[in-house]
Design a protein around this motif. Structure first.
Motif, PDB file in Angstrom:
ATOM      1  N   LEU A 167      29.439 -17.439 -11.202  1.00 13.62           N
ATOM      2  CA  LEU A 167      28.996 -17.295 -12.594  1.00 13.62           C
ATOM      3  C   LEU A 167      27.601 -16.703 -12.765  1.00 13.62           C
ATOM      4  O   LEU A 167      27.377 -15.859 -13.627  1.00 13.62           O
ATOM      5  CB  LEU A 167      29.032 -18.681 -13.250  1.00 13.62           C
ATOM      6  CG  LEU A 167      29.129 -18.761 -14.753  1.00 13.62           C
ATOM      7  CD1 LEU A 167      30.434 -18.165 -15.241  1.00 13.62           C
ATOM      8  CD2 LEU A 167      29.023 -20.214 -15.193  1.00 13.62           C
ATOM      9  N   THR A 168      26.662 -17.136 -11.960  1.00 13.10           N
ATOM     10  CA  THR A 168      25.257 -16.878 -12.286  1.00 13.10           C
ATOM     11  C   THR A 168      24.840 -15.420 -12.129  1.00 13.10           C
ATOM     12  O   THR A 168      24.171 -14.871 -13.012  1.00 13.10           O
ATOM     13  CB  THR A 168      24.326 -17.758 -11.436  1.00 13.10           C
ATOM     14  OG1 THR A 168      24.620 -17.547 -10.053  1.00 13.10           O
ATOM     15  CG2 THR A 168      24.493 -19.215 -11.774  1.00 13.10           C
ATOM     16  N   ILE A 169      25.196 -14.794 -11.026  1.00 12.21           N
ATOM     17  CA  ILE A 169      24.678 -13.436 -10.791  1.00 12.21           C
ATOM     18  C   ILE A 169      25.193 -12.431 -11.830  1.00 12.21           C
ATOM     19  O   ILE A 169      24.403 -11.647 -12.358  1.00 12.21           O
ATOM     20  CB  ILE A 169      24.962 -12.991  -9.340  1.00 12.21           C
ATOM     21  CG1 ILE A 169      24.051 -13.804  -8.401  1.00 12.21           C
ATOM     22  CG2 ILE A 169      24.699 -11.495  -9.163  1.00 12.21           C
ATOM     23  CD1 ILE A 169      24.176 -13.470  -6.951  1.00 12.21           C
ATOM     24  N   PRO A 170      26.501 -12.438 -12.190  1.00 16.67           N
ATOM     25  CA  PRO A 170      26.915 -11.502 -13.253  1.00 16.67           C
ATOM     26  C   PRO A 170      26.178 -11.741 -14.574  1.00 16.67           C
ATOM     27  O   PRO A 170      25.768 -10.790 -15.249  1.00 16.67           O
ATOM     28  CB  PRO A 170      28.417 -11.775 -13.408  1.00 16.67           C
ATOM     29  CG  PRO A 170      28.832 -12.381 -12.130  1.00 16.67           C
ATOM     30  CD  PRO A 170      27.655 -13.155 -11.627  1.00 16.67           C
ATOM     31  N   ILE A 171      25.983 -13.016 -14.936  1.00 16.91           N
ATOM     32  CA  ILE A 171      25.286 -13.308 -16.190  1.00 16.91           C
ATOM     33  C   ILE A 171      23.836 -12.849 -16.101  1.00 16.91           C
ATOM     34  O   ILE A 171      23.331 -12.118 -16.971  1.00 16.91           O
ATOM     35  CB  ILE A 171      25.331 -14.820 -16.496  1.00 16.91           C
ATOM     36  CG1 ILE A 171      26.746 -15.257 -16.825  1.00 16.91           C
ATOM     37  CG2 ILE A 171      24.389 -15.176 -17.642  1.00 16.91           C
ATOM     38  CD1 ILE A 171      26.903 -16.755 -17.021  1.00 16.91           C
ATOM     39  N   VAL A 172      23.156 -13.271 -15.049  1.00 15.47           N
ATOM     40  CA  VAL A 172      21.723 -12.991 -14.942  1.00 15.47           C
ATOM     41  C   VAL A 172      21.448 -11.498 -14.844  1.00 15.47           C
ATOM     42  O   VAL A 172      20.577 -10.967 -15.545  1.00 15.47           O
ATOM     43  CB  VAL A 172      21.130 -13.744 -13.727  1.00 15.47           C
ATOM     44  CG1 VAL A 172      19.698 -13.294 -13.461  1.00 15.47           C
ATOM     45  CG2 VAL A 172      21.177 -15.242 -13.969  1.00 15.47           C
ATOM     46  N   THR A 173      22.193 -10.798 -14.008  1.00 15.93           N
ATOM     47  CA  THR A 173      21.902  -9.366 -13.847  1.00 15.93           C
ATOM     48  C   THR A 173      22.164  -8.600 -15.143  1.00 15.93           C
ATOM     49  O   THR A 173      21.359  -7.742 -15.525  1.00 15.93           O
ATOM     50  CB  THR A 173      22.729  -8.754 -12.698  1.00 15.93           C
ATOM     51  OG1 THR A 173      24.112  -9.054 -12.903  1.00 15.93           O
ATOM     52  CG2 THR A 173      22.281  -9.302 -11.362  1.00 15.93           C
ATOM     53  N   ASN A 174      23.243  -8.913 -15.845  1.00 10.32           N
ATOM     54  CA  ASN A 174      23.526  -8.190 -17.094  1.00 10.32           C
ATOM     55  C   ASN A 174      22.513  -8.518 -18.181  1.00 10.32           C
ATOM     56  O   ASN A 174      21.992  -7.620 -18.847  1.00 10.32           O
ATOM     57  CB  ASN A 174      24.948  -8.498 -17.580  1.00 10.32           C
ATOM     58  CG  ASN A 174      25.983  -7.678 -16.857  1.00 10.32           C
ATOM     59  OD1 ASN A 174      26.158  -6.510 -17.141  1.00 10.32           O
ATOM     60  ND2 ASN A 174      26.637  -8.275 -15.888  1.00 10.32           N
ATOM     61  N   VAL A 175      22.235  -9.806 -18.363  1.00 10.05           N
ATOM     62  CA  VAL A 175      21.300 -10.196 -19.425  1.00 10.05           C
ATOM     63  C   VAL A 175      19.892  -9.661 -19.128  1.00 10.05           C
ATOM     64  O   VAL A 175      19.224  -9.104 -20.008  1.00 10.05           O
ATOM     65  CB  VAL A 175      21.281 -11.736 -19.575  1.00 10.05           C
ATOM     66  CG1 VAL A 175      20.148 -12.172 -20.496  1.00 10.05           C
ATOM     67  CG2 VAL A 175      22.622 -12.225 -20.103  1.00 10.05           C
ATOM     68  N   VAL A 176      19.459  -9.796 -17.881  1.00  8.19           N
ATOM     69  CA  VAL A 176      18.110  -9.335 -17.532  1.00  8.19           C
ATOM     70  C   VAL A 176      18.031  -7.810 -17.590  1.00  8.19           C
ATOM     71  O   VAL A 176      17.012  -7.258 -18.020  1.00  8.19           O
ATOM     72  CB  VAL A 176      17.701  -9.875 -16.145  1.00  8.19           C
ATOM     73  CG1 VAL A 176      16.375  -9.284 -15.709  1.00  8.19           C
ATOM     74  CG2 VAL A 176      17.613 -11.391 -16.184  1.00  8.19           C
ATOM     75  N   ASP A 177      19.085  -7.124 -17.185  1.00  9.88           N
ATOM     76  CA  ASP A 177      19.096  -5.665 -17.298  1.00  9.88           C
ATOM     77  C   ASP A 177      18.884  -5.237 -18.749  1.00  9.88           C
ATOM     78  O   ASP A 177      18.091  -4.333 -19.041  1.00  9.88           O
ATOM     79  CB  ASP A 177      20.425  -5.088 -16.796  1.00  9.88           C
ATOM     80  CG  ASP A 177      20.529  -5.125 -15.277  1.00  9.88           C
ATOM     81  OD1 ASP A 177      19.547  -5.503 -14.610  1.00  9.88           O
ATOM     82  OD2 ASP A 177      21.610  -4.788 -14.761  1.00  9.88           O
TER      83      ASP A 177
END
Length: 194
Positions: A167-177
């Protein structure tokens, strides 16, 4: 106090479970990234006038997401090892935050210097102090968002009983991008007076 012992497990390793968890999330994240792309299209005039900024956009966006991915991976590993606490007195968590901020200062400084040298080579340079200011303010702001998002996504996945690796990496990378790009464009607009 550890919130997960080494004998506990989160989520499932089955493909069906991972796909059913990720598919709706990826649809939502795709819509968010689409909105970010539309915003970037609106910044076309700025990027045409200051073309060196266009050189910086992909790297700026990518670095922010990578910082979030690094922290999310470390938090997820600590959770699986049963040493995650999410306690403000946990020195391990503060050490990870300090490492991410130090890494942000380093890579965004290198980005500004690299963009400046490319700008000089192609005759499109902006003054180095200006580029450093834009890169560091944008980069450190993005790193702070990456830290908050990483902690939030990891803790939420734990509370929902979903493996944070899914869950975390797809959420974090997209939101932070997305936020990294918006912050970079916003800071550039303010600094260059457009």
């Amino acid at each position: 106090m550890s919130i997960l012992s080494t004998n506990d497990s989160l989520g499932s390793w089955s493909a069906r479970s991972i796909v059913s968890t990720m598919f709706p999330l990826l649809i939502v994240l795709s819509i968010i990234v689409l909105a970010a792309g539309i915003t970037l299209d609106r910044a076309e005039a700025l990027l045409e006038q200051y073309r060196v900024l266009a050189i910086m956009v992909p790297t700026m966006v990518g670095l922010g997401g990578n910082l979030g991915a690094i922290l999310s991976s470390r938090l997820s590993s600590r959770l699986h090892l049963g040493v995650a606490t999410f306690d403000v007195r946990d020195t391990g968590l503060w050490a990870n935050i300090a490492a991410i901020l130090a890494l942000a200062v380093t890579v965004f400084t290198v980005l500004a210097i690299g963009a400046y040298l490319l700008g000089v080579a192609f005759g499109i340079a902006i003054a180095l102090p200006t580029l450093l200011f834009i890169a560091l303010v944008s980069g450190i702001s993005t790193a702070v968002i990456a830290i908050v998002c990483s902690f939030g996504a990891t803790y939420a996945s734990y509370r929902l009983g979903v493996d944070p690796d899914d869950l975390t990496i797809p959420i974090v990378t997209n939101v932070v991008d997305v936020f990294g790009m918006l912050i970079f464009i916003g800071v550039s607009w303010l600094v260059l007076g457009l």
